[in-house]
Motif scaffolding. Sequence first.
Motif, PDB file in Angstrom:
ATOM      1  N   GLU A 285       0.858  -1.386  -0.086  1.00  0.00           N
ATOM      2  CA  GLU A 285      -0.189   0.245  -0.216  1.00  0.00           C
ATOM      3  C   GLU A 285       0.567   1.371   0.092  1.00  0.00           C
ATOM      4  OE1 GLU A 285      -1.832  -0.660   3.398  1.00  0.00           O
ATOM      5  OE2 GLU A 285      -1.045   0.426   5.675  1.00  0.00           O
ATOM      6  N   ALA A 286       1.927   1.325   0.596  1.00  0.00           N
ATOM      7  CA  ALA A 286       3.380   2.476   0.585  1.00  0.00           C
ATOM      8  C   ALA A 286       3.004   3.034  -0.666  1.00  0.00           C
ATOM      9  CB  ALA A 286       4.827   2.201   0.422  1.00  0.00           C
ATOM     10  N   PRO A 287       2.877   2.995  -2.204  1.00  0.00           N
ATOM     11  CA  PRO A 287       2.728   3.733  -3.393  1.00  0.00           C
ATOM     12  C   PRO A 287       2.394   4.741  -3.457  1.00  0.00           C
ATOM     13  CG  PRO A 287       3.710   1.482  -3.609  1.00  0.00           C
ATOM     14  CD  PRO A 287       3.759   1.442  -2.268  1.00  0.00           C
ATOM     15  N   ALA A 288       0.507   3.092  -3.272  1.00  0.00           N
ATOM     16  CA  ALA A 288      -1.185   4.498  -2.960  1.00  0.00           C
ATOM     17  C   ALA A 288      -0.292   5.115  -2.126  1.00  0.00           C
ATOM     18  CB  ALA A 288      -1.775   3.048  -2.969  1.00  0.00           C
ATOM     19  N   ILE A 289       0.040   5.327  -1.136  1.00  0.00           N
ATOM     20  CA  ILE A 289      -0.061   6.303  -0.016  1.00  0.00           C
ATOM     21  C   ILE A 289       0.888   7.255  -0.470  1.00  0.00           C
ATOM     22  CG2 ILE A 289       0.874   6.353   2.804  1.00  0.00           C
ATOM     23  CD1 ILE A 289      -0.514   4.330   3.599  1.00  0.00           C
ATOM     24  N   TRP A 290       2.250   7.289  -0.872  1.00  0.00           N
ATOM     25  CA  TRP A 290       3.194   8.717  -0.971  1.00  0.00           C
ATOM     26  C   TRP A 290       2.558   8.844  -2.386  1.00  0.00           C
ATOM     27  CZ3 TRP A 290       7.863   4.604   0.485  1.00  0.00           C
ATOM     28  CH2 TRP A 290       7.683   4.340   1.281  1.00  0.00           C
ATOM     29  N   PHE A 291       2.006   8.056  -3.407  1.00  0.00           N
ATOM     30  CA  PHE A 291       2.277   8.327  -4.814  1.00  0.00           C
ATOM     31  C   PHE A 291       0.715   8.592  -5.028  1.00  0.00           C
ATOM     32  CE2 PHE A 291       6.547   8.031  -4.464  1.00  0.00           C
ATOM     33  CZ  PHE A 291       7.560   9.257  -4.681  1.00  0.00           C
ATOM     34  N   GLY A 292      -0.357   8.105  -4.505  1.00  0.00           N
ATOM     35  CA  GLY A 292      -1.508   7.772  -5.573  1.00  0.00           C
ATOM     36  C   GLY A 292      -2.276   9.188  -5.692  1.00  0.00           C
ATOM     37  N   PRO A 293      -3.157   8.819  -6.384  1.00  0.00           N
ATOM     38  CA  PRO A 293      -3.967   9.786  -6.326  1.00  0.00           C
ATOM     39  C   PRO A 293      -4.550  10.648  -5.119  1.00  0.00           C
ATOM     40  CG  PRO A 293      -5.180   8.524  -7.414  1.00  0.00           C
ATOM     41  CD  PRO A 293      -4.277   7.871  -6.720  1.00  0.00           C
ATOM     42  N   ARG A 294      -4.889  12.234  -5.592  1.00  0.00           N
ATOM     43  CA  ARG A 294      -4.391  13.241  -3.904  1.00  0.00           C
ATOM     44  C   ARG A 294      -5.881  12.557  -3.343  1.00  0.00           C
ATOM     45  NH1 ARG A 294      -2.018  16.221  -0.379  1.00  0.00           N
ATOM     46  NH2 ARG A 294       0.476  16.150  -2.360  1.00  0.00           N
TER      47      ARG A 294
ATOM     48  N   SER B  78       9.484  14.871  12.497  1.00  0.00           N
ATOM     49  CA  SER B  78       9.166  13.527  13.217  1.00  0.00           C
ATOM     50  C   SER B  78      10.946  12.765  12.128  1.00  0.00           C
ATOM     51  CB  SER B  78       8.674  12.019  11.924  1.00  0.00           C
ATOM     52  OG  SER B  78       7.303  12.898  11.940  1.00  0.00           O
ATOM     53  N   LEU B  79      11.289  12.493  13.707  1.00  0.00           N
ATOM     54  CA  LEU B  79      12.947  11.461  13.414  1.00  0.00           C
ATOM     55  C   LEU B  79      12.179  10.620  12.016  1.00  0.00           C
ATOM     56  CD1 LEU B  79      14.295  10.539  17.284  1.00  0.00           C
ATOM     57  CD2 LEU B  79      14.861  12.762  15.054  1.00  0.00           C
ATOM     58  N   TYR B  80      13.322  10.766  11.800  1.00  0.00           N
ATOM     59  CA  TYR B  80      13.552   9.374  10.167  1.00  0.00           C
ATOM     60  C   TYR B  80      14.590   9.005  10.276  1.00  0.00           C
ATOM     61  CZ  TYR B  80      14.070   8.412   5.464  1.00  0.00           C
ATOM     62  OH  TYR B  80      14.607   7.881   4.123  1.00  0.00           O
ATOM     63  N   LYS B  81      15.267   7.413  10.033  1.00  0.00           N
ATOM     64  CA  LYS B  81      16.648   6.761   9.946  1.00  0.00           C
ATOM     65  C   LYS B  81      16.590   6.745   8.723  1.00  0.00           C
ATOM     66  CE  LYS B  81      18.782   3.268  11.221  1.00  0.00           C
ATOM     67  NZ  LYS B  81      18.795   1.059  11.428  1.00  0.00           N
ATOM     68  N   PRO B  82      17.350   7.508   8.077  1.00  0.00           N
ATOM     69  CA  PRO B  82      17.869   7.274   6.541  1.00  0.00           C
ATOM     70  C   PRO B  82      17.966   5.948   5.982  1.00  0.00           C
ATOM     71  CG  PRO B  82      19.252   9.305   7.509  1.00  0.00           C
ATOM     72  CD  PRO B  82      18.588   8.328   8.557  1.00  0.00           C
ATOM     73  N   GLN B  83      17.459   5.886   4.427  1.00  0.00           N
ATOM     74  CA  GLN B  83      17.931   4.770   4.373  1.00  0.00           C
ATOM     75  C   GLN B  83      19.257   4.630   3.398  1.00  0.00           C
ATOM     76  OE1 GLN B  83      16.083   2.023   5.104  1.00  0.00           O
ATOM     77  NE2 GLN B  83      15.660   3.486   6.945  1.00  0.00           N
ATOM     78  N   LYS B  84      19.640   3.589   2.089  1.00  0.00           N
ATOM     79  CA  LYS B  84      20.405   3.613   1.749  1.00  0.00           C
ATOM     80  C   LYS B  84      20.022   4.221   0.521  1.00  0.00           C
ATOM     81  CE  LYS B  84      23.774   0.932   4.363  1.00  0.00           C
ATOM     82  NZ  LYS B  84      24.108  -0.439   4.309  1.00  0.00           N
ATOM     83  N   GLY B  85      20.770   4.454  -0.800  1.00  0.00           N
ATOM     84  CA  GLY B  85      20.472   4.729  -2.229  1.00  0.00           C
ATOM     85  C   GLY B  85      19.437   5.088  -2.698  1.00  0.00           C
ATOM     86  N   ALA B  86      18.590   4.721  -3.832  1.00  0.00           N
ATOM     87  CA  ALA B  86      17.727   5.384  -4.405  1.00  0.00           C
ATOM     88  C   ALA B  86      15.858   5.540  -3.437  1.00  0.00           C
ATOM     89  CB  ALA B  86      17.289   5.766  -6.155  1.00  0.00           C
ATOM     90  N   MET B  87      16.482   4.204  -2.648  1.00  0.00           N
ATOM     91  CA  MET B  87      14.684   4.519  -1.881  1.00  0.00           C
ATOM     92  C   MET B  87      14.913   5.322  -1.286  1.00  0.00           C
ATOM     93  SD  MET B  87      12.912   1.627  -3.295  1.00  0.00           S
ATOM     94  CE  MET B  87      11.420   1.530  -1.320  1.00  0.00           C
ATOM     95  N   ASP B  88      15.768   5.891  -0.145  1.00  0.00           N
ATOM     96  CA  ASP B  88      15.204   7.103   0.628  1.00  0.00           C
ATOM     97  C   ASP B  88      15.095   7.943  -0.106  1.00  0.00           C
ATOM     98  OD1 ASP B  88      16.599   7.920   3.342  1.00  0.00           O
ATOM     99  OD2 ASP B  88      17.806   9.628   2.088  1.00  0.00           O
TER     100      ASP B  88
ATOM    101  N   LEU C  83      13.114   8.372  -2.184  1.00  0.00           N
ATOM    102  CA  LEU C  83      12.031   8.174  -2.495  1.00  0.00           C
ATOM    103  C   LEU C  83      10.635   8.017  -1.073  1.00  0.00           C
ATOM    104  CD1 LEU C  83      11.993   5.487  -5.739  1.00  0.00           C
ATOM    105  CD2 LEU C  83      10.674   7.695  -5.615  1.00  0.00           C
ATOM    106  N   ILE C  84      11.390   7.291  -0.350  1.00  0.00           N
ATOM    107  CA  ILE C  84      10.976   7.383   0.842  1.00  0.00           C
ATOM    108  C   ILE C  84      10.535   8.356   1.945  1.00  0.00           C
ATOM    109  CG2 ILE C  84      11.029   6.733   3.630  1.00  0.00           C
ATOM    110  CD1 ILE C  84      12.407   3.596   2.413  1.00  0.00           C
TER     111      ILE C  84
END
Length: 291
Positions: free
Chosen positions: A75-84, A135-145, A147-148
Motif C-alpha cells: 500500500e505504500a506506493p498508493a499512500i506516497w504517490f497515489g491520487p490526491r 518527525s525522526l527518520y532513519k535515512p536509508q541507502k540508495g535511491a529508495m531513501d 522516494l521514502i
Amino acid sequence: MLGFLRIVFILLGALPLPLLHGFGFFVGTLLSLFPNSLRRTTLLQLQRCMPELNERERYRLARLSLINSAKVICEAPAIWFGPRWRLRRWLRAAETQMQMQALIAGGKGLILLSPHIGAWELAGLFCADTGAITSLYKPQKGAMDLLIHEGRCRNGATLVPTSTTGVKSLLQALRNSEMVGILPDHDPPLHSGDFAPLFGMPAHTTTLVSKLASRGDVPVYFIYTERLSWGRGFRHHLSAAPAGIGDSEQGLIALNLGVEQVIRHLPEQYWWGYKRYRRQPPGAPNFYDPA
C-alpha cells in the motif's frame, strides 16, 4: 535509477487499494506457510509475548500479522504517490483531528508516538495533514531513501535524522507549539536507551520520549491507523499515553505499557517480525537463540 523507480511507484500507486491489499494477502499467506526468518521471529515473539494463546491461536495471529506486514509494503506506493483525491478520503477523521488541534492549542506542543502497527505510513501523513510536525527518520541507502523521504513529506512533514541535530529540531518544534513524531517501538542506538519491561520482558527502549515529555509537561499521545478489511480504507486512533511517561524513573515503563496497550488493541496488525528484543541486558541469553 531514481526516475525509473519513481515512475514504478506512481504506476503502482494508481492501482485500486483492494488489488494492492489482495497482493499483500497473497504474499503474506506464502510467508506464513513456508519456513523463513520472518515467520520464525513472528511465532517466537508471539509465543513469549502472548503465552495465553494456544498453538492454533498463535499460528492464526502469526498468519494475519505476516499478511498485514506485506500489505504495508504493497500500500505504500498508493499512500506516497497515489491520487490526491483518494488520499484525502483516507485522511478523513474530523473528530480525531479536532482533538489533536485542541491539544496543540495548549501551547506546549504535542508528542505523537506511532508504533509499527496498521498503516503506519498513513498515520504520518494524517498527522501532517492536521498541523506542522517534525518527525525522526532513519535515512536509508540508495535511491529508495529519496522516494521514502518524498512520500513521507507529501503532506508537509519535516523529517530529521536520528542524531543530535534531529533531537534539537524536535525541541525547537515543541518550543514553537508544534507536533513531533517518534517511533516508540524501535530498538534505539546504544547509549540512547535503557531496559524496561514490554510484555513482561526487558526491551531496550528509547529515553528520548521521557526527556522531551518532562520539558514543560508536554502532552504525549499514541496515534495509529487501523487497516480495514477488503480494501475498505482506514481508521485513525488517538489515545493518551499512560501517566508518568515524563518521569525520569517510571517513564520507560509507562512508554512500553502504552505500546503494549496499542498492540493488544490490534495484535494482528503489529509488525511481529521485527526483532524487538535483539539487544538484551548484560549476561542475558540471546532472545532469539533456538536453544
